[in-house]
Scaffold this motif. Structure first.
Motif, PDB file in Angstrom:
ATOM      1  N   CYS A  75       0.847  -1.190   0.000  1.00  0.00           N
ATOM      2  CA  CYS A  75       0.000   0.000   0.000  1.00  0.00           C
ATOM      3  C   CYS A  75       0.884   1.241   0.000  1.00  0.00           C
ATOM      4  N   CYS A  76       0.400   2.300  -0.614  1.00  0.00           N
ATOM      5  CA  CYS A  76       1.212   3.503  -0.776  1.00  0.00           C
ATOM      6  C   CYS A  76       1.175   4.427   0.436  1.00  0.00           C
ATOM      7  N   ASP A 257       7.838  17.535 -14.390  1.00  0.00           N
ATOM      8  CA  ASP A 257       6.574  18.136 -13.943  1.00  0.00           C
ATOM      9  C   ASP A 257       5.751  17.165 -13.098  1.00  0.00           C
ATOM     10  N   ILE A 258       6.091  15.878 -13.144  1.00  0.00           N
ATOM     11  CA  ILE A 258       5.262  14.820 -12.556  1.00  0.00           C
ATOM     12  C   ILE A 258       5.917  14.294 -11.284  1.00  0.00           C
ATOM     13  N   ALA A 259       5.190  14.359 -10.162  1.00  0.00           N
ATOM     14  CA  ALA A 259       5.726  13.844  -8.897  1.00  0.00           C
ATOM     15  C   ALA A 259       5.752  12.325  -8.911  1.00  0.00           C
ATOM     16  N   TYR A 260       4.656  11.702  -9.291  1.00  0.00           N
ATOM     17  CA  TYR A 260       4.636  10.243  -9.402  1.00  0.00           C
ATOM     18  C   TYR A 260       3.499   9.794 -10.308  1.00  0.00           C
ATOM     19  N   ILE A 261       3.635   8.566 -10.789  1.00  0.00           N
ATOM     20  CA  ILE A 261       2.629   7.912 -11.632  1.00  0.00           C
ATOM     21  C   ILE A 261       2.379   6.529 -11.046  1.00  0.00           C
ATOM     22  N   LEU A 326       7.659   6.093 -10.279  1.00  0.00           N
ATOM     23  CA  LEU A 326       6.678   5.095 -10.722  1.00  0.00           C
ATOM     24  C   LEU A 326       6.409   4.097  -9.601  1.00  0.00           C
ATOM     25  N   TYR A 327       5.138   3.735  -9.411  1.00  0.00           N
ATOM     26  CA  TYR A 327       4.847   2.694  -8.425  1.00  0.00           C
ATOM     27  C   TYR A 327       3.630   1.880  -8.840  1.00  0.00           C
ATOM     28  N   CYS A 328       3.566   0.664  -8.298  1.00  0.00           N
ATOM     29  CA  CYS A 328       2.441  -0.237  -8.553  1.00  0.00           C
ATOM     30  C   CYS A 328       1.432  -0.100  -7.418  1.00  0.00           C
ATOM     31  N   CYS A 329       0.170  -0.046  -7.783  1.00  0.00           N
ATOM     32  CA  CYS A 329      -0.891   0.054  -6.793  1.00  0.00           C
ATOM     33  C   CYS A 329      -1.393  -1.336  -6.425  1.00  0.00           C
ATOM     34  N   VAL A 335       5.426  -9.249  -7.804  1.00  0.00           N
ATOM     35  CA  VAL A 335       5.004  -8.569  -9.027  1.00  0.00           C
ATOM     36  C   VAL A 335       5.849  -7.314  -9.252  1.00  0.00           C
ATOM     37  N   TRP A 336       6.124  -6.575  -8.193  1.00  0.00           N
ATOM     38  CA  TRP A 336       6.998  -5.404  -8.316  1.00  0.00           C
ATOM     39  C   TRP A 336       8.330  -5.790  -8.961  1.00  0.00           C
TER      40      TRP A 336
END
Length: 368
Positions: A75-76, A257-261, A326-329, A335-336
């Motif tokens: 979990c993030c 420009d992007i903090a995270y996806i 980048l992170y997996c939800c 899997v990561w």
């Protein structure tokens, strides 16, 4: 006569909050809606003309809560500020279909109680950093032109610089910027998907172009933004479709420009397909693939297919120069590692990693 916003034709206001600023704003924003002030025990009115009802009420429980997680998946660490329930948009995959069985939208107007609770938590240790959002049980901004909830919240959070608020939406609404928040304390955020999914499965949402144009406007105003590919759907031609969206991002934004996806494969409660069919809606093709029931009780795409999706997306984003955020939800360490080549523990823990990205654009570790 123009149609009310989101086809809201009935406005129900509990008597206890009838004179709150939110209730006053809602009546002004919805002049054509039938207004009912509800005494305790009164039933909700039916919305005329096949429209929706908006119920403005007091929330009786906790406002701040952890994101629903499970010990089986990473979990993030996101925390939810509970501002309301249900969504006026109509996405076929949305988990809110299982949570809320009617079309009534709810907004919580007892903001004084909310701010008292948040003030106790956020003010207890000003050195502790928080990453919070309002887009879990409702779209963060869908009702903002009616309720002004986010502008009110941003005014309160101006006194708590240890908090970063993520505003996750499928709209292009930027009215919250009228609160003039510190760009270091707000992360405007958009859910994205493949063009064919947006067109056919995300009814009443802003177009991809409109969402990314709004993101670009935020960047020009000094904000960093966040993007979420969740769910990534499996269907014939999915690689081509998702590649088109990834490529489109960088027509509007630069990697910095992007903090995270975030990346999350389609998953749902097992009853969702039955809910859609009960509504008379044809099952979308991405729900007809090869699935299993995961440890969290949700229907999930088979692991090798999820890994293939996540790896494809990660490589396409890396080709544009984006990889650090980048992170997996809701995926396991296995899997990561298979998809991204590392697990959250390699990042010092997923929650700590994203907290660092949120509060420190350069990626330095936050205070603890």
């Amino acid at each position: 006569m123009s149609a009310p916003l989101w086809d809201i034709t009935a406005l129900a206001v509990d008597a206890a909050v009838a004179e709150t600023p939110m209730a006053v704003r809602a009546r002004a924003a919805l002049p054509e809606a039938a207004v009912t002030v509800l005494a305790p025990g009164d039933p909700l009115p039916q919305a005329p003309d096949g429209g929706r009802a908006l119920h403005i009420k007091a929330h009786p429980g906790r406002f701040l809560r952890p994101c629903p997680a499970t010990r089986h998946y990473r979990c993030c660490g996101y925390q939810i500020i509970h501002i309301g329930e249900n969504c006026p948009m109509d996405c076929s995959y949305c988990i809110l279909r299982a949570y809320f069985r009617d079309r009534t939208l709810t907004a919580f107007a007892n903001t004084e109680a909310m701010f008292a609770e948040l003030g106790r938590v956020f003010g207890r240790d000003p050195s502790r950093l928080f990453r919070v959002g309002t887009g879990q049980f409702a779209d963060a901004l869908a009702l903002e032109p009616i309720t002004g909830h986010t502008r009110e919240l941003l005014g309160f959070l101006a006194g708590h610089p240890n908090v970063v608020l993520e505003l996750k939406s499928k709209t292009a609404d930027l009215s919250w910027m009228e609160a003039d928040p510190d760009p270091k304390t707000v992360l405007p955020s958009w859910s994205l998907n493949a063009p064919v999914i947006v067109a056919a499965q995300e009814r009443d949402t802003a177009s991809l172009e409109a969402r990314l144009s709004a993101a670009k406007a935020c960047v020009r105003a000094g904000f960093r933004v966040c993007l979420h590919f969740d769910p990534i759907c499996w269907f014939e031609g999915w690689e081509r479709e998702y590649a088109a969206t990834v490529d489109m991002i960088f027509d509007y934004l630069a990697p910095d420009d992007i903090a995270y996806i975030s990346l999350g494969s389609f998953r749902c409660l097992p009853e969702l397909p039955g809910r859609l069919m009960a509504e008379g809606r044809e099952l979308p093709r991405y729900m007809l693939g090869e699935f299993t029931i995961g440890p969290d009780g949700k229907t999930r795409l088979l692991r090798p297919l999820r890994v293939r999706q996540l790896r494809f997306m990660a490589r396409r984003l890396a080709g544009h120069g984006f990889s650090r955020g980048l992170y997996c939800c809701m995926e396991s360490d296995e899997v990561w590692r298979a998809a991204l080549g590392q697990a959250p523990r390699d990042l010092g823990g997923l929650a700590a990693h994203l907290l660092s990205r949120a509060h420190n654009p350069g990626g330095t570790r936050p205070c603890s």
